[in-house]
Scaffold this active site. Structure first.
Site, mmCIF file in Angstrom:
data_model
loop_
_atom_site.group_PDB
_atom_site.id
_atom_site.type_symbol
_atom_site.label_atom_id
_atom_site.label_comp_id
_atom_site.label_asym_id
_atom_site.label_seq_id
_atom_site.Cartn_x
_atom_site.Cartn_y
_atom_site.Cartn_z
ATOM 1 N N THR A 27 -13.770 5.522 6.254
ATOM 2 C CA THR A 27 -14.274 4.547 4.747
ATOM 3 C C THR A 27 -14.206 3.257 4.983
ATOM 4 O O THR A 27 -13.414 2.938 6.500
ATOM 5 C CB THR A 27 -13.421 4.967 3.209
ATOM 6 O OG1 THR A 27 -12.244 4.004 3.782
ATOM 7 C CG2 THR A 27 -13.733 6.484 3.586
ATOM 8 N N TYR A 54 0.964 -1.530 -0.188
ATOM 9 C CA TYR A 54 -0.414 -0.094 -0.264
ATOM 10 C C TYR A 54 0.695 1.588 0.086
ATOM 11 O O TYR A 54 0.652 2.146 -0.971
ATOM 12 C CB TYR A 54 -0.804 -0.283 1.347
ATOM 13 C CG TYR A 54 -2.119 1.075 1.577
ATOM 14 C CD1 TYR A 54 -2.568 1.307 0.107
ATOM 15 C CD2 TYR A 54 -1.544 2.335 2.172
ATOM 16 C CE1 TYR A 54 -3.592 2.665 0.741
ATOM 17 C CE2 TYR A 54 -2.594 3.387 2.752
ATOM 18 C CZ TYR A 54 -3.327 2.972 1.526
ATOM 19 O OH TYR A 54 -4.145 4.686 1.308
ATOM 20 N N LYS A 67 1.318 4.157 -3.026
ATOM 21 C CA LYS A 67 0.809 5.601 -2.748
ATOM 22 C C LYS A 67 2.064 6.840 -2.915
ATOM 23 O O LYS A 67 2.121 8.065 -3.441
ATOM 24 C CB LYS A 67 0.482 5.805 -0.937
ATOM 25 C CG LYS A 67 -0.574 5.203 -1.005
ATOM 26 C CD LYS A 67 -2.178 5.817 -1.924
ATOM 27 C CE LYS A 67 -2.564 5.641 -1.623
ATOM 28 N NZ LYS A 67 -4.012 5.900 -3.087
#
Length: 172
Positions: A149, A112, A116
């Protein structure tokens, strides 16, 4: 009007761009905001590690395929804009150029963070190239902060409990 685009599929991205271009519409703002976070090791339909494939390669391809439309849409008084959503996680990311697919040792956190970081580096380079060519398009990368989220559904259960207890106070 809705046009479907699966950023984990290079074919879907190309089809989306073809359908969008057929409409002959200007494109003033492109927001690259889709993504996955901390998913178990899995691949996109094109065989890419999912974090790198969806979070980075999908946005990279989409942006590059729409770049001419963005350039045609921007004017001297109103630049077209590319806004890419990244994460502060990029600060701990390492770009493993010999293992972009995380095949040697998979870590959801590492994959991840690498995706990014790749987004940040891509956006910086793209902005440099756009400026050097006098283009009426700007490329920006942003960190939205910690947002409540469904991205957190793959975290360890202890983190989920902590999130459940504190999200109202700390998360957007």
């Amino acid at each position: 009007e809705f046009l479907y685009c699966d950023l984990a599929s290079m074919k879907s991205i190309r089809q989306f761009v073809q359908r969008f271009r057929a409409k002959n519409c200007p494109l003033h703002v492109l927001v690259n905001n889709a993504g996955v976070m901390l998913v178990p090791e899995r691949k996109t339909e094109d065989g890419f590690e999912e974090h790198f494939g969806l979070n980075y390669l999908g946005h990279f391809l989409l942006t590059n395929l729409l770049l001419d439309t963005l350039k045609q849409s921007g004017t001297h008084s109103h630049n077209a804009r590319i806004i890419t959503v990244s994460s502060a996680t990029h600060y701990v990311g390492k770009l493993h150029l010999n293992d972009l697919q995380s095949r040697c040792s998979y870590s959801p956190h590492g994959a991840y963070a690498q995706s990014k970081l790749a987004l940040v580096l891509f956006t910086y380079r793209l902005q440099h190239l756009l400026s050097a060519n006098g283009s009426h398009v700007t490329a920006n990368v942003v960190d939205p902060g910690v947002v409540n989220t469904e991205l957190y559904k793959h975290v360890f259960w202890v983190i989920k409990v902590a999130k459940w207890m504190t999200a109202w106070l700390f998360f957007k």
